[in-house]
Enzyme design. Structure first.
Site, PDB file in Angstrom:
ATOM      1  CG  ASP A  16      -2.167   0.838   1.076  1.00 22.00           C
ATOM      2  OD1 ASP A  16      -2.033   2.049   0.799  1.00 22.00           O
ATOM      3  OD2 ASP A  16      -3.258   0.288   1.232  1.00 22.00           O
TER       4      ASP A  16
ATOM      5  CB  SER B 179      -8.636   1.711  -6.521  1.00 22.36           C
ATOM      6  OG  SER B 179      -9.388   2.762  -7.120  1.00 22.36           O
TER       7      SER B 179
ATOM      8  CE1 TYR C  52     -13.119   3.290  -7.491  1.00 21.32           C
ATOM      9  CE2 TYR C  52     -15.481   3.214  -7.845  1.00 21.32           C
ATOM     10  CZ  TYR C  52     -14.343   2.690  -7.269  1.00 21.32           C
ATOM     11  OH  TYR C  52     -14.421   1.571  -6.470  1.00 21.32           O
TER      12      TYR C  52
END
Length: 326
Positions: A33, A77, A147
């Site tokens: 991450d 995301s 998105y």
């Protein structure tokens, strides 16, 4: 030897629960991450575990993981409007370049990869409920397009790697999910409603509140993802709870749970906000023998108790400020 899994976006809400699932199932977990929206607090309980390791890395850059990998779960995301509207370029890059890098790693390691798509690929749907065969109604240049289209591209390149490079791929389309470790300030309906109630603020419902959502508790979602990963099916699969509710009714449920006496107030509806959202889970039931088991009442109580247990300063924390979207 234990099987190994790489989980990107591991410090986020869903990623951290997936790390827990695979540790519990006896896997070696490699978590990755860049912490732009994730939080290491979600993973700190796993750091002492010898089968868990964490890499602070941006997957839009080249990914290197030493040793073998059996599985990759690509969950990196921004997932809430408050995030992806502030960092649109990073959102597009992680969907495109990040997915490309993960697929390249899967090809190199001969690993099976599952990518996290979303019900947002259906846009503001003209078909209800939404089956996997529905192609969607998406505005590619609207504010939510960064998105929606990132996820649609993710699905396209994943299938291209599957058909051209013979990479072993899976695609999950995730519908609204909730539970512990969500951020109170991430802009999604449930944490927003609970956060406002905890702070004694009026609860904000956009539009008339007639738009619908279908909320799935996180443990149900994680079980569905796990079963999909281990299945033989390579097409997209909806994972979500088909129990549909209007946002007005949902706000009233939250109010009843909290016992708060604040009002429900209406604000203008955001651009391209979907009017309906309900998964058709026929395919998941047939292929995976999966259906959600946690009722919304039970899930809401668990989630509210989690948020209420946080330090009061967390109730008032403002959304993150991000660096420029280079």
């Amino acid at each position: 030897m234990k099987k190994s899994v790489l989980i990107t976006g591991a410090a986020g809400f869903l990623g951290s629960h997936l790390c827990d699932q695979f540790i519990t199932k006896g896997y070696r977990v490699v978590a990755m991450d860049n912490l732009i929206t994730g939080d290491l607090k979600n993973l700190e309980h796993l750091f002492p575990n010898p089968d868990f390791e964490f890499y602070h890395h941006d997957i839009t850059k080249y990914i290197h993981v030493p040793g073998t990998l059996d599985y990759i779960l690509h969950f990196a995301s921004p997932a809430s409007p408050i995030d992806y509207l502030k960092i649109p370029i990073q959102t597009l890059k992680v969907g495109a370049m990040g997915t490309h890098n993960c697929l390249g790693l899967a090809k190199d390691k001969k690993a099976r990869i599952l990518v996290a798509s979303t019900s947002e690929v259906y846009g503001d749907p003209l078909v209800h409920p939404q089956p996997e065969t529905y192609w969607g109604n998406v505005n590619p240049i609207g504010p939510r397009g960064v998105y929606d289209e990132a996820k649609r591209y993710m699905e396209s390149i994943t299938m291209a790697y599957h058909t051209f490079h013979k990479v072993d791929t899976r695609i999950v389309r995730i519908f609204n999910t909730y539970g512990p470790r969500m951020r109170l300030n991430d802009g999604r309906a449930l944490p927003a409603f609970i956060g406002q109630a905890l702070r004694g603020e009026d609860i904000t419902v956009f539009g008339e509140g007639t738009q619908t959502r279908s909320f799935c508790y996180v443990s149900d979602l994680v079980e569905g993802i796990y079963r999909l990963l281990l299945s033989d099916y390579t097409g997209p699969v909806n994972i979500g709870n088909p129990n549909e509710v209007s946002l007005r009714s949902f706000a009233e449920e939250v109010l009843a749970l909290t016992g708060n006496k604040v009002k429900i107030v209406n604000r203008p509806l955001p651009v391209d906000d979907p009017k309906q959202r309900q998964p058709d889970i026929t395919l998941a039931k047939k292929l995976l023998d999966w259906a959600p088991v946690v009722s919304r009442k039970e899930g809401l109580e668990k989630t509210y108790n989690y948020f209420r247990s946080l330090p009061e300063a967390e109730w008032h924390r403002q959304p993150k400020e991000f660096l420029s979207s280079k």
